[in-house]
Design a protein around this motif. Sequence first.
Motif, PDB file in Angstrom:
ATOM      1  N   HIS A  28      14.719  -8.697 -38.063  1.00 18.95           N
ATOM      2  CA  HIS A  28      14.411  -9.271 -36.750  1.00 18.95           C
ATOM      3  C   HIS A  28      13.203 -10.186 -36.922  1.00 18.95           C
ATOM      4  N   CYS A  29      13.378 -11.473 -36.647  1.00 18.64           N
ATOM      5  CA  CYS A  29      12.339 -12.470 -36.925  1.00 18.64           C
ATOM      6  C   CYS A  29      12.051 -13.327 -35.703  1.00 18.64           C
ATOM      7  N   VAL A  30      10.860 -13.895 -35.681  1.00 18.73           N
ATOM      8  CA  VAL A  30      10.526 -14.936 -34.730  1.00 18.73           C
ATOM      9  C   VAL A  30      10.089 -16.166 -35.527  1.00 18.73           C
ATOM     10  N   LYS A  31      10.513 -17.339 -35.060  1.00 18.16           N
ATOM     11  CA  LYS A  31      10.128 -18.608 -35.668  1.00 18.16           C
ATOM     12  C   LYS A  31       9.315 -19.391 -34.648  1.00 18.16           C
ATOM     13  N   CYS A  32       8.149 -19.881 -35.061  1.00 25.07           N
ATOM     14  CA  CYS A  32       7.267 -20.635 -34.165  1.00 25.07           C
ATOM     15  C   CYS A  32       6.834 -21.929 -34.841  1.00 25.07           C
ATOM     16  N   GLY A  33       7.017 -23.020 -34.139  1.00 23.04           N
ATOM     17  CA  GLY A  33       6.602 -24.308 -34.670  1.00 23.04           C
ATOM     18  C   GLY A  33       7.749 -25.039 -35.352  1.00 23.04           C
ATOM     19  N   GLU A  34       7.599 -26.348 -35.461  1.00 20.03           N
ATOM     20  CA  GLU A  34       8.594 -27.206 -36.095  1.00 20.03           C
ATOM     21  C   GLU A  34       7.886 -28.292 -36.897  1.00 20.03           C
ATOM     22  N   GLY A  35       8.407 -28.569 -38.079  1.00 21.12           N
ATOM     23  CA  GLY A  35       7.949 -29.729 -38.826  1.00 21.12           C
ATOM     24  C   GLY A  35       6.813 -29.468 -39.798  1.00 21.12           C
ATOM     25  N   GLY A  36       6.048 -28.388 -39.612  1.00 23.23           N
ATOM     26  CA  GLY A  36       4.959 -28.090 -40.527  1.00 23.23           C
ATOM     27  C   GLY A  36       5.461 -27.373 -41.763  1.00 23.23           C
ATOM     28  N   PRO A  37       4.606 -27.221 -42.777  1.00 27.85           N
ATOM     29  CA  PRO A  37       5.013 -26.484 -43.980  1.00 27.85           C
ATOM     30  C   PRO A  37       5.323 -25.031 -43.626  1.00 27.85           C
ATOM     31  N   PRO A  38       6.259 -24.391 -44.333  1.00 31.21           N
ATOM     32  CA  PRO A  38       6.655 -23.025 -43.985  1.00 31.21           C
ATOM     33  C   PRO A  38       5.562 -22.002 -44.280  1.00 31.21           C
ATOM     34  N   LEU A  39       5.433 -21.050 -43.362  1.00 38.10           N
ATOM     35  CA  LEU A  39       4.480 -19.946 -43.490  1.00 38.10           C
ATOM     36  C   LEU A  39       5.222 -18.652 -43.203  1.00 38.10           C
ATOM     37  N   ILE A  40       5.101 -17.688 -44.091  1.00 37.61           N
ATOM     38  CA  ILE A  40       5.646 -16.350 -43.880  1.00 37.61           C
ATOM     39  C   ILE A  40       4.486 -15.413 -43.582  1.00 37.61           C
ATOM     40  N   MET A  41       4.501 -14.803 -42.377  1.00 35.80           N
ATOM     41  CA  MET A  41       3.514 -13.789 -42.006  1.00 35.80           C
ATOM     42  C   MET A  41       4.120 -12.415 -42.268  1.00 35.80           C
ATOM     43  N   VAL A  42       3.570 -11.671 -43.227  1.00 39.88           N
ATOM     44  CA  VAL A  42       4.048 -10.305 -43.438  1.00 39.88           C
ATOM     45  C   VAL A  42       3.337  -9.398 -42.434  1.00 39.88           C
ATOM     46  N   PRO A  43       4.049  -8.429 -41.859  1.00 44.64           N
ATOM     47  CA  PRO A  43       3.526  -7.699 -40.703  1.00 44.64           C
ATOM     48  C   PRO A  43       2.499  -6.641 -41.043  1.00 44.64           C
ATOM     49  N   ALA A  44       1.659  -6.348 -40.063  1.00 45.57           N
ATOM     50  CA  ALA A  44       0.819  -5.156 -40.125  1.00 45.57           C
ATOM     51  C   ALA A  44       1.718  -3.944 -39.934  1.00 45.57           C
ATOM     52  N   MET A  45       1.164  -2.756 -40.137  1.00 48.23           N
ATOM     53  CA  MET A  45       1.964  -1.539 -40.058  1.00 48.23           C
ATOM     54  C   MET A  45       2.631  -1.407 -38.682  1.00 48.23           C
ATOM     55  N   VAL A  46       3.923  -1.175 -38.683  1.00 53.13           N
ATOM     56  CA  VAL A  46       4.756  -0.978 -37.486  1.00 53.13           C
ATOM     57  C   VAL A  46       4.392  -1.952 -36.358  1.00 53.13           C
ATOM     58  N   SER A  47       4.451  -3.232 -36.673  1.00 54.54           N
ATOM     59  CA  SER A  47       4.155  -4.282 -35.698  1.00 54.54           C
ATOM     60  C   SER A  47       5.450  -4.759 -35.054  1.00 54.54           C
ATOM     61  N   LYS A  48       5.438  -4.920 -33.736  1.00 52.47           N
ATOM     62  CA  LYS A  48       6.604  -5.410 -33.018  1.00 52.47           C
ATOM     63  C   LYS A  48       6.446  -6.904 -32.731  1.00 52.47           C
ATOM     64  N   ILE A  49       7.563  -7.579 -32.724  1.00 57.46           N
ATOM     65  CA  ILE A  49       7.550  -9.033 -32.589  1.00 57.46           C
ATOM     66  C   ILE A  49       6.860  -9.488 -31.307  1.00 57.46           C
ATOM     67  N   GLU A  50       7.138  -8.822 -30.193  1.00 61.00           N
ATOM     68  CA  GLU A  50       6.558  -9.285 -28.932  1.00 61.00           C
ATOM     69  C   GLU A  50       5.034  -9.206 -28.932  1.00 61.00           C
ATOM     70  N   GLN A  51       4.460  -8.284 -29.721  1.00 62.82           N
ATOM     71  CA  GLN A  51       3.010  -8.174 -29.809  1.00 62.82           C
ATOM     72  C   GLN A  51       2.408  -9.271 -30.686  1.00 62.82           C
ATOM     73  N   TRP A  52       3.185  -9.765 -31.635  1.00 61.30           N
ATOM     74  CA  TRP A  52       2.662 -10.694 -32.628  1.00 61.30           C
ATOM     75  C   TRP A  52       3.122 -12.129 -32.434  1.00 61.30           C
ATOM     76  N   THR A  53       4.002 -12.352 -31.460  1.00 60.52           N
ATOM     77  CA  THR A  53       4.458 -13.721 -31.218  1.00 60.52           C
ATOM     78  C   THR A  53       3.304 -14.678 -30.909  1.00 60.52           C
ATOM     79  N   PRO A  54       2.300 -14.302 -30.083  1.00 66.11           N
ATOM     80  CA  PRO A  54       1.195 -15.242 -29.851  1.00 66.11           C
ATOM     81  C   PRO A  54       0.457 -15.636 -31.134  1.00 66.11           C
ATOM     82  N   PHE A  55       0.298 -14.699 -32.077  1.00 66.87           N
ATOM     83  CA  PHE A  55      -0.343 -15.017 -33.352  1.00 66.87           C
ATOM     84  C   PHE A  55       0.535 -16.004 -34.130  1.00 66.87           C
TER      85      PHE A  55
END
Length: 288
Positions: free
Chosen positions: A21-48
């Motif tokens: 289950h992934c969220v993608k934010c932004g277009e056109g910039g170089p790719p960044l993979i954020m590996v999650p903190a322990m038991v992090s849910k997408i809705e909590q981390w989408t603003p980051f």
Amino acid sequence: MTIPIPTTSYHFIELENTTLHCVKCGEGGPPLIMVPAMVSKIEQWTPFAQYMGQRFTTYFFELPGHGESTPYPEAFSTYLVPRTVEHLLEYLEIDRFTLMGFSFGGLLGLRTLDYLLPRIDRMILVSPALDKDALLFSPFKQAAFKAASSVLKYELIKKSVIGVMHADRTNNAFAEFISKVTNIDKQILVEKEIKHFPESTLEVMAASMNELLNLNYHSKHSPFTLPTYFGMSLYDDLIDYDKTLEIVEGLFTNLKTEQFSLPYHQPPVPYTFEEMVENFGQFLEMID
């Protein structure tokens, strides 16, 4: 001036040993993979992820076994995550990328860096958990956590703990107890919705905590020479700043740092995109 929120989309990606289950934010910039903190849910981390999406095409995912990512066929281990990142990159047809880890994601980030080093352009670490000696837990608490994470492999104990977490009459008391023992704000536990954790999430938590409490990280590739960016609060209430900085300086030779003055490891309630920009705008600006 109002800063526009980067485009945001949510995805289920079928990989070799999990549906991620992934969220993608932004277009056109170089790719960044954020590996999650322990038991992090997408809705909590989408603003980051949106905050990082101002500069990068950012991807954040829930750990297999937590949220809506399906569990691994085998028992969870941090050593499985780098391979999952590799599968994700293959699916997205990404060759080179920037890697980022926050909190427990710091350890996951280092595991991934070891595994995929030739493909990584930059490393970003925010309040990373990198060594058991940097944790602000007493020896007694660390021993108690180790014991707890060890016994959770037994099915009967695991089911009993899940029952306590899920029951209306005991859930609040359980969150209060965990908060006092770990120094984690109770509201953070509420935001993580521990009342609805499945057994697979408890397994991920137990395995992750056990690895972290025994961690003394070493790498055959260090010291790393790739551009690295480290940000952390001087007043982090879970991880020692000076010890963590010492570890990071020993691992990375091409390093830029940013100090924050927040009075906690993470906010009790997740920041909005606007609050991320207000509190961390300078951090994104220092990344080359």
